[in-house]
Structure formats: structure tokens, C-alpha cells
Design an enzyme around this catalytic site. Sequence first.
Site, PDB file in Angstrom:
ATOM      1  N   PHE A 155      12.673  57.256 -16.902  1.00 26.32           N
ATOM      2  CA  PHE A 155      13.343  56.379 -17.861  1.00 26.32           C
ATOM      3  C   PHE A 155      12.328  55.351 -18.328  1.00 26.32           C
ATOM      4  CE2 PHE A 155      15.580  52.665 -19.342  1.00 26.32           C
ATOM      5  CZ  PHE A 155      16.490  53.227 -20.215  1.00 26.32           C
ATOM      6  N   ASP A 240       4.156  52.515 -15.496  1.00 25.90           N
ATOM      7  CA  ASP A 240       5.271  51.754 -16.049  1.00 25.90           C
ATOM      8  C   ASP A 240       5.858  50.908 -14.925  1.00 25.90           C
ATOM      9  OD1 ASP A 240       7.682  50.784 -16.977  1.00 25.90           O
ATOM     10  OD2 ASP A 240       8.292  52.653 -17.959  1.00 25.90           O
ATOM     11  N   LYS A 269      10.616  42.978 -18.718  1.00 20.61           N
ATOM     12  CA  LYS A 269      11.729  42.449 -17.942  1.00 20.61           C
ATOM     13  C   LYS A 269      11.402  41.114 -17.276  1.00 20.61           C
ATOM     14  CE  LYS A 269      14.161  46.829 -17.424  1.00 20.61           C
ATOM     15  NZ  LYS A 269      15.098  46.571 -18.509  1.00 20.61           N
TER      16      LYS A 269
END
Length: 417
Positions: A155, A240, A269
Site C-alpha cells: 500500500f 517507503d 504522515k
Amino acid sequence: MSGTPSGTHSSPAPGSATAEAIDAAEAHSAHNYHPLPVVVASAEGAWMTDVDGKRYLDLLAGYSALNFGHANPRLIAAAKAQLDRVTLTSRAFFHDRFAAFCEELAALCGKDMVLPMNTGAEAVETAVKTARKWGYRVKGVPDGAARIVVASGNFHGRTTTIVSFSTDEEARADYGPCTPGFDVVPYGDADALEAALTDDTVAVLLEPIQGEAGVLVPPAGYLRRVRELTAERNVLFVADEIQSGLGRTGRTFACEHEGVVPDLYLLGKALGGGVVPVSAVVGDSDVLGVFRPGEHGSTFGGNPLACAVALEVIAMLRTGEYQARATELGTRLHNALADLVKADGPVRAVRGRGLWAGVDLDPAVGTGREISERLMSRGVLVKDTHGSTIRIAPPLVISAEDLDWGLGELRGVLGMA
């Protein structure tokens, strides 16, 4: 702030402020999400309060965007101070927070350069463009032939290109035609990854821990082998770390658990502290130096407000306090969850690292959504994924007492109290 929240309703009471707010939202918003029926009005630390005054312990932390908790005083102060000065210049001009942000973030990562963006998906898209451009200009891959190896269960975001290499059909359906140039291999299988590498491979893009897939931790030695293979084949290793990075696993970066340094870090984030969206691609000049003016950009990327907040995040991480808390409380979390895994019990498996866990439930006790709703009725907020799995990722500032209380409520929901 701690203590048991008030309220035990699993769904909003008719005529309540919560029900009215949800009805209003449903009337005018596209249904791309299926939120739990709670409407947050305020939050502090690890606690949130809804529009009816009920309090909830947040065990999701905005998918790790809120690593430092809600309304962290240092981050709010940094944002307020910057709001009084300047919030946006665009990259048409320099501003006085930009250089410090790039320098400090590069130093935190042990790299030379930073390319700031806004969202995690933008960072991934930027990494794809970086890898391809590097492949053509530096590695010498024929124009249009660049390949990027990714992992099943990944994801990395929701853009058209990113969902093109997703193995989640719900994420891909009806969005074709898909962007070519990606090769998918099983996550955690270094042999399959090695077999997928060709002379045209420009990058391997991986999550060191797969969050959305259920907090999947790869086998020991996997990341080290990925680093070795990519170095041998002159391929970029792109990590990531948008969910796994910046303290969540007990280290600044999840890659550190195997002593691995990728060519590119993708961050987001928590870099914005839950205050503003901030993301970045961080690497050395021999990779990020392929960009020339006009070849990539973002109006809001690296804006003064984002830089001010992110600089405070970086300063907080440099103390090591939050990494240490994730380690200490993570041990507490995983010890408690391990006690739930019993033969023929309601918990099938537990995975994770640091203050981050995926809990696989016996479907007989309920779906992940149903368990999340039952926990919500007890004042605890988590999020489900992939059927009967729930994810637990509290803010790193949560107290041990509040963590224990929340896990006790999980035991109660599962009939194990």
C-alpha cells in the site's frame, strides 16, 4: 489525560449530535471511506472527545500521522508562531525556513538532499519519477524501458499509477488502464525478488513493514538481502517509511532494525505531526541530483508552515525520547497481545514491531469492523483491515496505564477478561 470514557453506545443515538453530524456528512460527501460512527470534536494526547462529550482512547493515531499525539504543545506552538509570519510562498521564491528544513531532515536520514512534497502518495509518485529519471540518465536504461519491482500486499497510496501496481482488487477496480512498468513479487521472498531483477530494473520499492496489509513484518534478513541485491545490480532501494518511520517501530526508521540504509527514504504522515501534511523524498545527490528546474514541482511542497512544523518534529526525534517510548511500550503491547493467542481462542495471530501491531481474529468472533465497533462502544478506537484483522498504533505519547486499559477493553470484547 486518562480514565475510562463515558458512553457505551455502539451506534449514535437518534437525535444526538453525533447522529446529526453523520447524517449531514453522508448527504454531501462521496462514500470513499466507511468511518466508524464517531464524530470527533476535540483531542489531546491519546484521547479524543466527540460532539456528544464522550471520550475515546485513540489506538490508531491517524495511521501513524499522530505519533506525537493530538495537539502536541511543541508542534502547535511551532505552527502558531509560523502562522503569524508567512504560510506560503510557492517554490517560485525561497523562504527563511526552507534551508533549515532540508538540512535538518537530510542529516536525520544521513543523506545529502531533500525533495519536499505534501502527501505520502506524492512522495511515492516522486520516487517513481526519480527512479525512472535516474535509470535513464545515470544507469543507461533505454528510454521507456524502466522497470520497478514492488511487493504483493503493498500500500503506497491511491493515485492511478500507484494503484496500478497494487494487488488489492478493491483499490484497482474500475481505474484502468493501468500504468505499466512494474513487476510484483511476493513480500518477504528475496529469491523471487532476485529473479525479477533485470538490466532494465531501476528500483525496488518496498515498505519495511507493510501497514495496510495488517502490520506484516518480513522475515529476518530480508531487508539486508534486498540491500545486497540492489547494490549488486545497480538498482535503487526505495524504502517507503511513511507509516513505519519516525519513531513508530522503536527506531527512527524501521530499516534500522536490520542495519539497512536505502538509497531513498519516503517520509510523510508523522513528519507533519498531525498538524499539516508534509512529505519528502530523501536521498543522496547522485540520485536526487537528476532533477533540473521545471522537471518536477509542487506549489505547497516545502511551504513555510510545513517546514516550521517538520523542523520541530525533527528536533523531537533527535532526543531519542519517542523511539525509546515506542520500544518500551511496544514490549508492553506485544507481551499483552501474545497472552491473547491461545489454542482455539479468538486471536489467531499477532504481528508487529514497536508500538504497532496487527491482530488477526477468528472470524467466528466477528469481522475486524465488528470488533472495532464493539471497542468503540467501550471508548477505544482502532481500525480494521482485510476482513478479520485490526491494527493497533497508539500515539507514542500514550501512558502505560492508558495502553493497559485499552488492551483490557480488547480482552473484554473478545470475552477473555
